[in-house]
Write an enzyme that holds these catalytic residues in place. Structure first.
Site, PDB file in Angstrom:
ATOM      1  N   LYS A  23       4.765   9.330   8.652  1.00  0.00           N
ATOM      2  CA  LYS A  23       4.598   8.790  10.010  1.00  0.00           C
ATOM      3  C   LYS A  23       5.624   9.341  11.021  1.00  0.00           C
ATOM      4  O   LYS A  23       5.461  10.447  11.500  1.00  0.00           O
ATOM      5  CB  LYS A  23       4.587   7.267   9.956  1.00  0.00           C
TER       6      LYS A  23
ATOM      7  N   TYR B 170       0.856  -1.191   0.000  1.00  0.00           N
ATOM      8  CA  TYR B 170       0.000   0.000   0.000  1.00  0.00           C
ATOM      9  C   TYR B 170       0.889   1.237   0.000  1.00  0.00           C
ATOM     10  O   TYR B 170       1.854   1.310   0.769  1.00  0.00           O
ATOM     11  CB  TYR B 170      -0.890   0.002   1.248  1.00  0.00           C
TER      12      TYR B 170
ATOM     13  N   ASP C 287       9.366   2.990  -0.646  1.00  0.00           N
ATOM     14  CA  ASP C 287       8.342   3.664   0.146  1.00  0.00           C
ATOM     15  C   ASP C 287       8.617   3.336   1.605  1.00  0.00           C
ATOM     16  O   ASP C 287       8.218   2.285   2.112  1.00  0.00           O
ATOM     17  CB  ASP C 287       6.948   3.205  -0.283  1.00  0.00           C
TER      18      ASP C 287
HETATM   19  N1  PMP Z   1       3.008   4.235   2.196  1.00  0.00           N
HETATM   20  C1  PMP Z   1       2.998   3.319   3.160  1.00  0.00           C
HETATM   21  C2  PMP Z   1       4.016   2.231   3.149  1.00  0.00           C
HETATM   22  C3  PMP Z   1       2.043   3.391   4.180  1.00  0.00           C
HETATM   23  O1  PMP Z   1       2.042   2.461   5.137  1.00  0.00           O
HETATM   24  C4  PMP Z   1       1.102   4.437   4.166  1.00  0.00           C
HETATM   25  C5  PMP Z   1       0.027   4.577   5.237  1.00  0.00           C
HETATM   26  N2  PMP Z   1      -0.175   3.535   6.075  1.00  0.00           N
HETATM   27  C6  PMP Z   1       1.155   5.375   3.129  1.00  0.00           C
HETATM   28  C7  PMP Z   1       2.127   5.249   2.164  1.00  0.00           C
HETATM   29  C8  PMP Z   1       0.180   6.509   3.065  1.00  0.00           C
HETATM   30  O2  PMP Z   1       0.452   7.435   4.057  1.00  0.00           O
HETATM   31  P1  PMP Z   1      -0.700   8.435   4.579  1.00  0.00           P
HETATM   32  O3  PMP Z   1      -1.723   7.590   5.244  1.00  0.00           O
HETATM   33  O4  PMP Z   1       0.039   9.365   5.492  1.00  0.00           O
HETATM   34  O5  PMP Z   1      -1.225   9.132   3.373  1.00  0.00           O
END
Ligand code: PMP
Length: 427
Positions: free
Chosen positions: A265, A142, A237
């Site tokens: 995060k 994701y 990511d």
């Molecule tokens: N990339 C990864 C690996 C994530 O775990 C997440 C959110 N859990 C995101 C992108 C998206 O981040 P956000 O919820 O701050 O938009």
């Protein structure tokens, strides 16, 4: 009726599903989502005043525990100087320099407001830089909810069973190629066919949105060499893994350097922050120096920068990561022991301060297919038994768990005592 049940009923009138992000709705485990009021260290307190040991940590950011005094103080002080200027500020330079120091593959970095923005822009940049349209991602990874990335995605999209959301034109989705995580052969095959059309590979270097699945040996190295061979951009990511699985993220832990990195995060210390950065040559393709457009009214917000910076500073304390890893070991070894004793088939995964457990007969889980074939009934029953005993885990079998520096040996012991009773319910 608990206060959470009351609030949930009320929330559903004015908010779709009663929540502002789908996975919070407990679709993955059933029942009423818990409404929280306050958090401190390793604990969160719900609207009825009940205390929970928290292993969600706001989905990753709270690696120091909730309301860390230094982060709180820095945030309050910054707020007193002004909430937003929409101009450059010195704290943004300090933040950028700090990121470069901790994550050396990042030569230049741009701050944004969420992980979604970071990944969305990183792929736009990779497309602009290479002049190619296609991107390659992995099933069950994701990367936020940008159109190109919400194809065979994990996290809430997986829990809800709608990996391909309506509202995304097929013309967009067709440029997103999806292959199996931890399967380098499937990547090689796609590149052999159309490598010269692929702008980038985007990958969670430790998958954390289909439970926790670390990379198998050679997987990340393989992605690196395929990208080198075909002139594609390698994007890690690290929104979840950054400052989490090692100080410098998964790229430090597994010693593979991407061209671009996305962060989120932990980097905001609990405030809404994301970032993307990498090779100077690629980053200088972004506006205002380069042609690829990206912007943000609140990007680099001074209060958010102060919170994030204070968190990153605290993380440099000697021994902090070792303690995190050791606590994860104690928790997972203890869980495994108790599951074995109860005769419940279960296995665990870990990477630094990220972890996961799977109700399965398989000795090891390394693939998306294995993660989705686990015993969901066991997970739901275990989940609610833990919740009842004051242990807050992610309300989905497709999310990892997070340890914080505030979790004590005693917290872990209490968690294990609760798990022993929870496993007994599965027999
Ligand atoms: N990339 C990864 C690996 C994530 O775990 C997440 C959110 N859990 C995101 C992108 C998206 O981040 P956000 O919820 O701050 O938009």
């Amino acid at each position: 009726m608990s206060r959470s049940e009351d609030l949930y009923t009320q929330a559903q009138i004015s908010i779709p599903g009663g929540v502002n992000s789908p996975v919070r709705a407990f679709n993955g485990v059933g029942g009423t989502p818990i409404f929280f009021e306050r958090a401190e260290g390793a604990y969160m307190f719900d609207a009825d005043g009940k205390r929970y040991i928290d292993y969600v940590g706001s989905w990753g950011p709270m690696i120091l525990g909730h309301n860390h005094p230094s982060v709180l103080e820095a945030t309050i002080q910054a707020a007193q100087r002004g909430l937003s200027f929409g101009t450059p500020t010195e704290v943004e330079i300090t933040m950028a320099e700090m990121i470069r120091k901790i994550v050396p593959s990042i030569e230049k970095v741009r701050m944004v407001n969420s992980g979604t923005e970071a990944t969305m822009t990183a792929i736009r940049l990779a497309r602009g830089y290479t002049g190619r349209d296609k991107i390659l991602k992995f099933e069950g990874n994701y990367h936020g909810h940008a159109d190109s990335l919400l194809v065979k995605a994990g996290s809430g999209a997986l829990t809800l069973g709608v990996p391909n959301s309506p509202g995304i034109p097929e013309d967009f989705a067709k440029h997103t190629l999806t292959v199996n995580y931890n399967d380098i052969e499937s990547v090689k095959q796609v590149f052999a066919e159309m490598g010269d059309q692929i702008a980038c590979i985007i990958v969670e270097p430790v998958a954390g949105n289909m439970n926790c699945i670390p990379p198998v040996e050679g997987f990340l190295e393989g992605l690196r060499s395929i990208c080198d061979e075909h002139g594609s951009v390698l994007i890690f990511d690290e929104v979840m893994t950054g400052f989490r699985v090692a100080p410098g993220g998964a790229q430090e832990r597994y010693n593979v350097k991407p061209d671009l990195t996305t962060l989120g995060k932990v980097i905001g210390g609990g405030m809404p922050v994301g970032a993307f950065g990498g090779k100077k040559e690629v980053m200088d393709y972004i506006a205002p120096v380069g042609p690829v457009y990206q912007a943000g009214t609140l990007s680099g917000n001074p209060v958010a920068m102060a919170a994030g910076l204070a968190a990153l500073q605290q993380l440099s304390q000697p021994g902090l990561y070792d303690q995190l890893y050791q606590r994860v070991d104690t928790l997972l070894n203890g869980l495994q022991e108790r599951a074995d004793r109860a005769g419940i088939p279960m296995t665990t995964n870990r990477a630094g301060s990220m972890f996961g457990f799977f109700f399965t007969e398989e000795p090891e889980v390394t693939t998306y297919a294995q993660a989705t074939q686990c015993n969901m009934e066991h997970f739901k029953t275990f989940y609610h038994a833990m919740l009842e005993q004051g242990v807050y885990l992610a309300p989905s079998a497709f999310e990892g768990g997070f340890m914080s520096a505030a979790h004590s040996e005693e917290d872990i012991q209490q968690t294990l005592d609760a798990a022993e009773k929870a496993f007994a319910k599965l027999v």
